[in-house]
Scaffold this motif. Structure first.
Motif, PDB file in Angstrom:
ATOM      1  N   PHE A 181      52.011 -36.631  20.613  1.00  0.00           N
ATOM      2  CA  PHE A 181      53.160 -35.766  20.836  1.00  0.00           C
ATOM      3  C   PHE A 181      53.281 -35.458  22.318  1.00  0.00           C
ATOM      4  O   PHE A 181      52.272 -35.247  22.996  1.00  0.00           O
ATOM      5  CB  PHE A 181      52.982 -34.461  20.045  1.00  0.00           C
ATOM      6  CG  PHE A 181      54.102 -33.481  20.198  1.00  0.00           C
ATOM      7  CD1 PHE A 181      55.286 -33.645  19.493  1.00  0.00           C
ATOM      8  CD2 PHE A 181      53.986 -32.408  21.049  1.00  0.00           C
ATOM      9  CE1 PHE A 181      56.313 -32.747  19.639  1.00  0.00           C
ATOM     10  CE2 PHE A 181      55.018 -31.499  21.196  1.00  0.00           C
ATOM     11  CZ  PHE A 181      56.191 -31.667  20.481  1.00  0.00           C
ATOM     12  N   SER A 217      55.667 -32.919  24.886  1.00  0.00           N
ATOM     13  CA  SER A 217      56.669 -31.870  25.021  1.00  0.00           C
ATOM     14  C   SER A 217      56.828 -31.567  26.504  1.00  0.00           C
ATOM     15  O   SER A 217      55.851 -31.516  27.242  1.00  0.00           O
ATOM     16  CB  SER A 217      56.216 -30.609  24.275  1.00  0.00           C
ATOM     17  OG  SER A 217      57.154 -29.573  24.478  1.00  0.00           O
ATOM     18  N   CYS A 218      58.059 -31.364  26.912  1.00  0.00           N
ATOM     19  CA  CYS A 218      58.319 -31.125  28.326  1.00  0.00           C
ATOM     20  C   CYS A 218      59.361 -30.028  28.463  1.00  0.00           C
ATOM     21  O   CYS A 218      60.347 -30.004  27.713  1.00  0.00           O
ATOM     22  CB  CYS A 218      58.811 -32.404  28.978  1.00  0.00           C
ATOM     23  SG  CYS A 218      59.204 -32.213  30.712  1.00  0.00           S
TER      24      CYS A 218
END
Length: 164
Positions: A154, A156-157
């Motif tokens: 995974f 996420s940013c």
């Protein structure tokens, strides 16, 4: 459809504005309220050629659109050399700003844009289509295909700007 729609205005009739006009109208919480060009005729032609609703307000100058109190957010698909001028004015008129990339000609211009938005309490967002940018494919290659960083489940940013 949402109860409280966010009213967008577009400054300019560039080709990219066609996509954004459609996206704004497809979003359940927003509406394309107005479009402006440097001439009323060009703005009318843009609205007609792109099937914009007859209810849309059409302005023959950018200033007129920015003076409309019903508009909350402006999208600027203008040339980069015009970004500082029109973003600063939009911020001063308390409009949130969605700005086409590249945002500025240099870091000094970016600082002026950010300062105007911060000092006027409005949000700023650049219109980078990162999903389709070549660097996104390169990041995918590095993270998932090359095994450079190991197994990735995974990512996420978040772009976060903190102002004091």
């Amino acid at each position: 459809m949402a109860e409280n729609l966010v009213n967008f205005g577009i400054l300019g009739c560039a080709k990219i504005a066609i996509k954004l006009a459609r996206a704004i109208n497809l979003a359940p919480n927003s509406t394309l309220y107005a479009i402006a060009s440097r001439s009323l005729e060009k703005a009318k032609q843009f609205a007609l050629q792109n099937g914009l609703p007859e209810t849309i307000k059409i302005y023959g100058s950018y200033e007129e659109l920015l003076d409309d109190p019903s508009i909350e957010v402006v999208y600027l698909p203008l040339p980069t050399s015009l970004h500082v001028q029109w973003t600063v004015l939009a911020a001063q008129k308390k409009k949130h700003v969605l700005l086409e990339k590249p945002v500025a000609l240099d870091v000094g211009d970016l600082d002026k844009i950010l300062e105007a938005c911060v000092s006027n309490g409005v949000q700023f967002l650049d219109g980078s289509m990162w999903l389709h940018h070549p660097r996104t494919m390169r990041m995918k290659e590095l993270l998932f295909d090359s095994n450079l960083v190991g197994h990735v489940d995974f990512v996420s940013c978040v772009n976060l700007f903190l102002f004091s």
